[in-house]
Design a protein around this motif. Structure first.
Motif, PDB file in Angstrom:
ATOM      1  N   PHE A  13      96.283   5.834  52.629  1.00 10.52           N
ATOM      2  CA  PHE A  13      96.499   6.719  51.489  1.00 10.52           C
ATOM      3  C   PHE A  13      97.233   5.972  50.365  1.00 10.52           C
ATOM      4  O   PHE A  13      96.899   6.110  49.183  1.00 10.52           O
ATOM      5  N   ALA A  14      98.235   5.185  50.748  1.00  9.46           N
ATOM      6  CA  ALA A  14      99.026   4.449  49.770  1.00  9.46           C
ATOM      7  C   ALA A  14      98.168   3.433  49.025  1.00  9.46           C
ATOM      8  O   ALA A  14      98.365   3.193  47.827  1.00  9.46           O
ATOM      9  N   GLN A  15      97.231   2.835  49.725  1.00  8.42           N
ATOM     10  CA  GLN A  15      96.341   1.871  49.080  1.00  8.42           C
ATOM     11  C   GLN A  15      95.490   2.547  48.013  1.00  8.42           C
ATOM     12  O   GLN A  15      95.278   1.997  46.926  1.00  8.42           O
ATOM     13  N   ILE A  16      95.017   3.756  48.309  1.00  7.36           N
ATOM     14  CA  ILE A  16      94.244   4.513  47.318  1.00  7.36           C
ATOM     15  C   ILE A  16      95.111   4.851  46.114  1.00  7.36           C
ATOM     16  O   ILE A  16      94.670   4.744  44.960  1.00  7.36           O
ATOM     17  N   ALA A  17      96.361   5.250  46.389  1.00  9.85           N
ATOM     18  CA  ALA A  17      97.279   5.663  45.318  1.00  9.85           C
ATOM     19  C   ALA A  17      97.922   4.486  44.602  1.00  9.85           C
ATOM     20  O   ALA A  17      98.524   4.658  43.538  1.00  9.85           O
ATOM     21  N   GLY A  18      97.841   3.291  45.185  1.00 10.16           N
ATOM     22  CA  GLY A  18      98.475   2.116  44.584  1.00 10.16           C
ATOM     23  C   GLY A  18      99.987   2.205  44.625  1.00 10.16           C
ATOM     24  O   GLY A  18     100.665   1.862  43.649  1.00 10.16           O
ATOM     25  N   THR A  19     100.514   2.669  45.764  1.00 12.29           N
ATOM     26  CA  THR A  19     101.961   2.838  45.863  1.00 12.29           C
ATOM     27  C   THR A  19     102.444   2.438  47.253  1.00 12.29           C
ATOM     28  O   THR A  19     101.662   2.009  48.111  1.00 12.29           O
ATOM     29  N   ASP A  20     103.735   2.593  47.481  1.00  7.85           N
ATOM     30  CA  ASP A  20     104.360   2.269  48.765  1.00  7.85           C
ATOM     31  C   ASP A  20     104.121   3.418  49.754  1.00  7.85           C
ATOM     32  O   ASP A  20     104.308   4.584  49.404  1.00  7.85           O
ATOM     33  N   PRO A  21     103.706   3.127  51.000  1.00  7.40           N
ATOM     34  CA  PRO A  21     103.493   4.189  51.988  1.00  7.40           C
ATOM     35  C   PRO A  21     104.710   5.086  52.186  1.00  7.40           C
ATOM     36  O   PRO A  21     104.562   6.281  52.504  1.00  7.40           O
ATOM     37  N   GLU A  22     105.914   4.541  52.009  1.00 13.85           N
ATOM     38  CA  GLU A  22     107.131   5.325  52.206  1.00 13.85           C
ATOM     39  C   GLU A  22     107.247   6.483  51.219  1.00 13.85           C
ATOM     40  O   GLU A  22     107.980   7.447  51.458  1.00 13.85           O
ATOM     41  N   LYS A  23     106.533   6.394  50.103  1.00 19.37           N
ATOM     42  CA  LYS A  23     106.606   7.448  49.096  1.00 19.37           C
ATOM     43  C   LYS A  23     105.753   8.666  49.464  1.00 19.37           C
ATOM     44  O   LYS A  23     105.880   9.727  48.835  1.00 19.37           O
ATOM     45  N   ILE A  24     104.883   8.512  50.445  1.00 18.66           N
ATOM     46  CA  ILE A  24     104.044   9.630  50.875  1.00 18.66           C
ATOM     47  C   ILE A  24     104.825  10.456  51.901  1.00 18.66           C
ATOM     48  O   ILE A  24     105.137   9.981  52.987  1.00 18.66           O
ATOM     49  N   THR A  25     105.167  11.678  51.536  1.00 13.33           N
ATOM     50  CA  THR A  25     106.003  12.522  52.393  1.00 13.33           C
ATOM     51  C   THR A  25     105.156  13.532  53.164  1.00 13.33           C
ATOM     52  O   THR A  25     104.155  14.047  52.650  1.00 13.33           O
ATOM     53  N   ILE A  26     105.588  13.798  54.396  1.00 17.01           N
ATOM     54  CA  ILE A  26     104.916  14.789  55.236  1.00 17.01           C
ATOM     55  C   ILE A  26     105.979  15.762  55.749  1.00 17.01           C
ATOM     56  O   ILE A  26     106.933  15.357  56.414  1.00 17.01           O
ATOM     57  N   LYS A  27     105.821  17.026  55.408  1.00 15.48           N
ATOM     58  CA  LYS A  27     106.758  18.056  55.833  1.00 15.48           C
ATOM     59  C   LYS A  27     106.002  19.192  56.510  1.00 15.48           C
ATOM     60  O   LYS A  27     104.851  19.476  56.175  1.00 15.48           O
ATOM     61  N   MET A  28     106.665  19.827  57.477  1.00  8.57           N
ATOM     62  CA  MET A  28     106.094  20.967  58.176  1.00  8.57           C
ATOM     63  C   MET A  28     107.069  22.135  58.086  1.00  8.57           C
ATOM     64  O   MET A  28     108.284  21.940  58.194  1.00  8.57           O
ATOM     65  N   ILE A  29     106.533  23.340  57.893  1.00  8.03           N
ATOM     66  CA  ILE A  29     107.358  24.541  57.812  1.00  8.03           C
ATOM     67  C   ILE A  29     106.964  25.471  58.948  1.00  8.03           C
ATOM     68  O   ILE A  29     105.785  25.803  59.103  1.00  8.03           O
ATOM     69  N   ASP A  30     107.943  25.883  59.758  1.00  5.02           N
ATOM     70  CA  ASP A  30     107.612  26.709  60.920  1.00  5.02           C
ATOM     71  C   ASP A  30     108.725  27.714  61.203  1.00  5.02           C
ATOM     72  O   ASP A  30     109.912  27.414  61.023  1.00  5.02           O
TER      73      ASP A  30
END
Length: 403
Positions: A178-195
């Motif tokens: 995903f980061a390669q597509i966005a041209g950014t650092d993978p660490e910037k892609i956040t994943i959160k779950m709400i339960d």
């Protein structure tokens, strides 16, 4: 000659057909109805949603496993079962009559009445929806290249159940792509779950639960709980923490809906007594309204002995129910004594958190890490063997046991 109509080509439906073909040879006519000409492994939808594999890597053509001398495939949408006239109403075809009907129509995800959920969040209950999630995330990554708005890099999953956690793990491992597509650092892609559940993975305890939770944390997946989604907009998720009136908002270009699991709406439309699209079946897995209708898998409920709740609907249980239903149908057609009541024997459960690690329990033992991951893939291959045989298992099975 009796006609057996099977609705749905998931684990329960297709396994019933395969078993009946072996048990009854050419003594009956079988009609399998599904909206797709292929069977897909529901437990592997997260592979498609994360973009790690196309759906063709976890599916096969139904025609490959049907005996053309006794089984027929009808590709159509089931609208309703007419209990009085013993027919199945379809979208494109004329009603089809049955002597016995096996209902294995699977699950759907409902909005639970939460504002904006249906319009602004992406559910994952079938192949097309999994593909939509994959395409949407990739589109958001490309959008980030243009305006560098961080919302495009934000993934929020509403719900943190078994399948949601497997999806989150797969998305976490897809961060570099995903980061390669966005041209950014993978660490910037956040994943959160709400339960809203007070605890995660209730099937695990002690060190096994701790391991699973630490594995989720190691994948940099943040779980917000107990929290309740209030609204879904076209750019965010609004929620409240338990015992709080303060509404909080997470900006997110990627909003995935993994809440509100219920059985197919066909159950309600057909007039079955049900709860959330699930029928409390008899000892022979038939509907209270008709002993000629078998209700299996996600549209059924079977109580845990001595408890006040039903077994969770899993692929393992769906296959077990299908074997029983085929045996019962064969006995009735051959005018033999019916088998004793259905009893489910739970062999365990494994949750994959990423491609090469998992946590699970089987036959009373706990498994972690690579060994659990290998066990998960063996379970996948076992289900393939039961529905598709050796050919389909070799074609789309998981043999990268320690990958």
């Amino acid at each position: 000659m009796k006609t057996i109509v099977v609705l749905g080509a998931g684990y329960a439906g297709l396994k019933t057909v395969v078993a009946l073909q072996k048990k009854l040879r050419k003594e009956v006519r079988i009609i399998l109805i599904d909206r797709n000409p292929y069977h897909y492994e529901t437990m592997r939808l997260y592979e498609v949603a994360s973009g790690s594999a196309p759906y063709t890597r976890m599916s096969y053509e139904l025609a490959d496993v049907l005996d053309e001398n006794m089984s027929e495939l009808v590709v159509d949408q089931v609208e309703k079962i007419d209990l009085k006239n013993k027919t199945v109403e379809l979208t494109k075809h004329k009603p089809i009559s049955y002597d016995y009907c096996v209902v294995g129509l699977g699950f759907v995800l409902s909005s639970m009445g939460i504002a904006g959920a249906q319009e602004n969040a992406l559910p994952m209950s079938n192949v097309k929806q999994a593909q939509a999630i994959r395409d949407h995330i990739e589109s958001e990554m490309r959008a980030y290249v243009k305006d560098h708005d961080p919302k495009h890099l934000s993934i929020v999953i509403c719900g943190a159940g078994f399948q949601a956690i497997e999806l989150a793990g797969a998305l976490a491992q897809a961060r570099p792509r995903f980061a390669q597509i966005a041209g950014t650092d993978p660490e910037k892609i956040t994943i959160k779950m709400i339960d809203g559940s007070p605890r995660l993975l209730p099937m695990f305890q002690g060190k096994l639960l701790d391991y699973a939770l630490n594995l989720i944390k190691a994948h940099k997946i943040e779980i917000i709980k107990p929290a309740y989604v209030q609204k879904v907009t076209d750019h965010s998720i609004l929620y409240k923490m338990k015992d709080s009136d303060n509404v909080q908002e997470i900006s997110a270009g990627n909003r995935i809906w993994m809440m509100g699991f219920s059985g197919s709406p066909v159950i309600e439309k057909s007039g079955f007594n049900n709860r959330r699209g699930r029928v409390m079946v008899s000892d022979h897995l038939t509907a209270p309204e008709s002993d000629d209708i078998y209700v299996l898998g996600d549209v059924s409920s079977v109580m845990v002995p001595g408890k006040k709740w039903p077994w969770p609907n899993t692929a393992q249980m769906a296959l077990s129910m299908a074997n029983y239903a085929a045996k019962d149908i064969r006995s009735r057609i051959n005018h033999q004594a019916r088998p004793t009541k259905y009893v489910y024997h739970d062999l365990g459960v494994v949750v994959a958190i990423g491609e090469s690690k998992a946590a699970g329990k089987a036959l009373g033992h706990g498994y972690r890490g690579y060994l659990a991951s290998a066990l998960k893939k063996i379970i996948i291959d076992k289900s393939l063997m039961e529905t598709g045989g050796i050919k389909e298992t070799l074609a789309v099975g998981r043999f990268d046991l320690y990958h």
